[in-house]
Design a protein around this motif. Structure first.
Motif, mmCIF file in Angstrom:
data_model
loop_
_atom_site.group_PDB
_atom_site.id
_atom_site.type_symbol
_atom_site.label_atom_id
_atom_site.label_comp_id
_atom_site.label_asym_id
_atom_site.label_seq_id
_atom_site.Cartn_x
_atom_site.Cartn_y
_atom_site.Cartn_z
ATOM 1 N N ALA A 191 0.844 -1.191 0.000
ATOM 2 C CA ALA A 191 0.000 0.000 0.000
ATOM 3 C C ALA A 191 0.879 1.241 0.000
ATOM 4 O O ALA A 191 2.055 1.201 0.393
ATOM 5 C CB ALA A 191 -0.931 0.006 1.220
ATOM 6 N N GLY A 192 0.308 2.352 -0.429
ATOM 7 C CA GLY A 192 1.026 3.625 -0.417
ATOM 8 C C GLY A 192 0.049 4.773 -0.510
ATOM 9 O O GLY A 192 -1.095 4.594 -0.959
ATOM 10 N N LEU A 193 0.478 5.937 -0.079
ATOM 11 C CA LEU A 193 -0.372 7.126 -0.168
ATOM 12 C C LEU A 193 0.005 7.911 -1.422
ATOM 13 O O LEU A 193 1.161 8.304 -1.597
ATOM 14 C CB LEU A 193 -0.198 7.992 1.085
ATOM 15 N N VAL A 194 -0.988 8.112 -2.280
ATOM 16 C CA VAL A 194 -0.790 8.846 -3.535
ATOM 17 C C VAL A 194 -1.962 9.809 -3.725
ATOM 18 O O VAL A 194 -2.937 9.761 -2.974
ATOM 19 C CB VAL A 194 -0.705 7.884 -4.746
ATOM 20 N N TYR A 195 -1.860 10.646 -4.740
ATOM 21 C CA TYR A 195 -2.978 11.524 -5.054
ATOM 22 C C TYR A 195 -4.090 10.728 -5.737
ATOM 23 O O TYR A 195 -3.842 9.726 -6.414
ATOM 24 C CB TYR A 195 -2.535 12.668 -5.961
ATOM 25 N N ARG A 196 -5.296 11.211 -5.567
ATOM 26 C CA ARG A 196 -6.443 10.545 -6.183
ATOM 27 C C ARG A 196 -6.269 10.424 -7.694
ATOM 28 O O ARG A 196 -6.615 9.410 -8.300
ATOM 29 C CB ARG A 196 -7.720 11.328 -5.852
#
Length: 259
Positions: A191-196
């Motif tokens: 998992a990772g945090l990215v822009y929508r």
């Protein structure tokens, strides 16, 4: 040594032949200069999260502005700022946060916010680890990747994790948000945090888990001309176009929010 008439004639012909292309080059330069904003080659330094939408926008802009050619250089905003500070030749700068733009305010015109964005959790297709919320990223058994702290996406990520009092130890910290997405797509991270908008561009390879607005952060994208631009008029026209209806439609169709 004196030249024969035949030799002098040959020399004159050769000289005239050499001057013809030089004259043609001179005429071409004058034409390009007279074309102004419609005859410029623009270099745009843009945040990595704008890669897909700006390629579409660039093609549309060139079509409606014959003679203008746009070359994009995509990277993390911190890298773009470093390039500007080092005097890299360019005409327009677009970052993924206002703080990055502020660092080079002596080198730019007045920035205009052209779009906004929000974060989502990117997971492998099908979300095999059943990640449903930010709290799941704190699971020590989950391989999480984040953008580096100096990258806007990294700053936003830590901001929202800190607000939820979550401790997440990423397996890697990437130089831009597209690298985060790539790690998830390739299975090197769970998992990772990215822009929508990044997740939307890879919806056939990754899933996106929405983050509630109350827990999220809003990314702002300022665009500005560079004072050292050799095509100031054309650069200003492109920045203005990004805020105009045609540019805004392209951005919003790609999932970006209104400025």
């Amino acid at each position: 040594m004196s030249l024969t008439p035949a030799t002098r004639t040959a020399a004159a012909v050769l000289t005239a032949a050499l001057l013809v292309p030089l004259a043609a080059c001179g005429t071409g330069d004058d034409t390009a200069n007279d074309a102004g904003a419609e005859g410029a080659g623009l270099t745009v330094l843009a945040a990595a999260s704008l890669t897909d939408v700006f390629e579409t926008a660039g093609a549309a802009y060139e079509k409606s502005h014959p003679g203008t050619r746009i070359t994009f250089s995509f990277a993390g905003s911190q890298e773009l700022v470093a390039q500007v500070s080092q005097g890299a030749p360019a005409d327009v700068l677009v970052t993924a946060d206002t703080k990055s733009m502020d660092k080079v305010k002596a080198d730019t015109g007045t920035p205009a916010i052209i779009a906004r964005n929000r974060l989502v959790i990117a997971t492998a297709e099908g979300n095999p680890f059943k990640v449903d919320a930010l709290a799941d990223l704190a699971d020590p058994g989950l391989k999480v990747v984040l953008a580096a702290p100096e990258v806007p996406a990294g700053k936003y990520s830590r901001q929202i994790l800190d607000r939820q009092h979550l401790t997440v130890n990423p397996v890697s910290q990437e130089p831009n948000v597209r690298s985060v997405l790539s790690k998830v797509e390739l299975g090197e991270a769970d998992a990772g945090l990215v822009y929508r908008t990044d997740a939307e561009s890879a919806k056939d390879k990754a899933d996106a888990v929405e983050i509630p607005d109350a827990q999220n952060a809003v990314a702002q994208y300022p665009a500005a001309t560079l004072k050292d631009s050799e095509h100031a008029e054309a650069a200003a026209a492109f920045v203005a176009w990004l805020s105009a209806p045609e540019g805004q439609k392209i951005l919003q169709d790609a999932g970006f929010q209104k400025p």
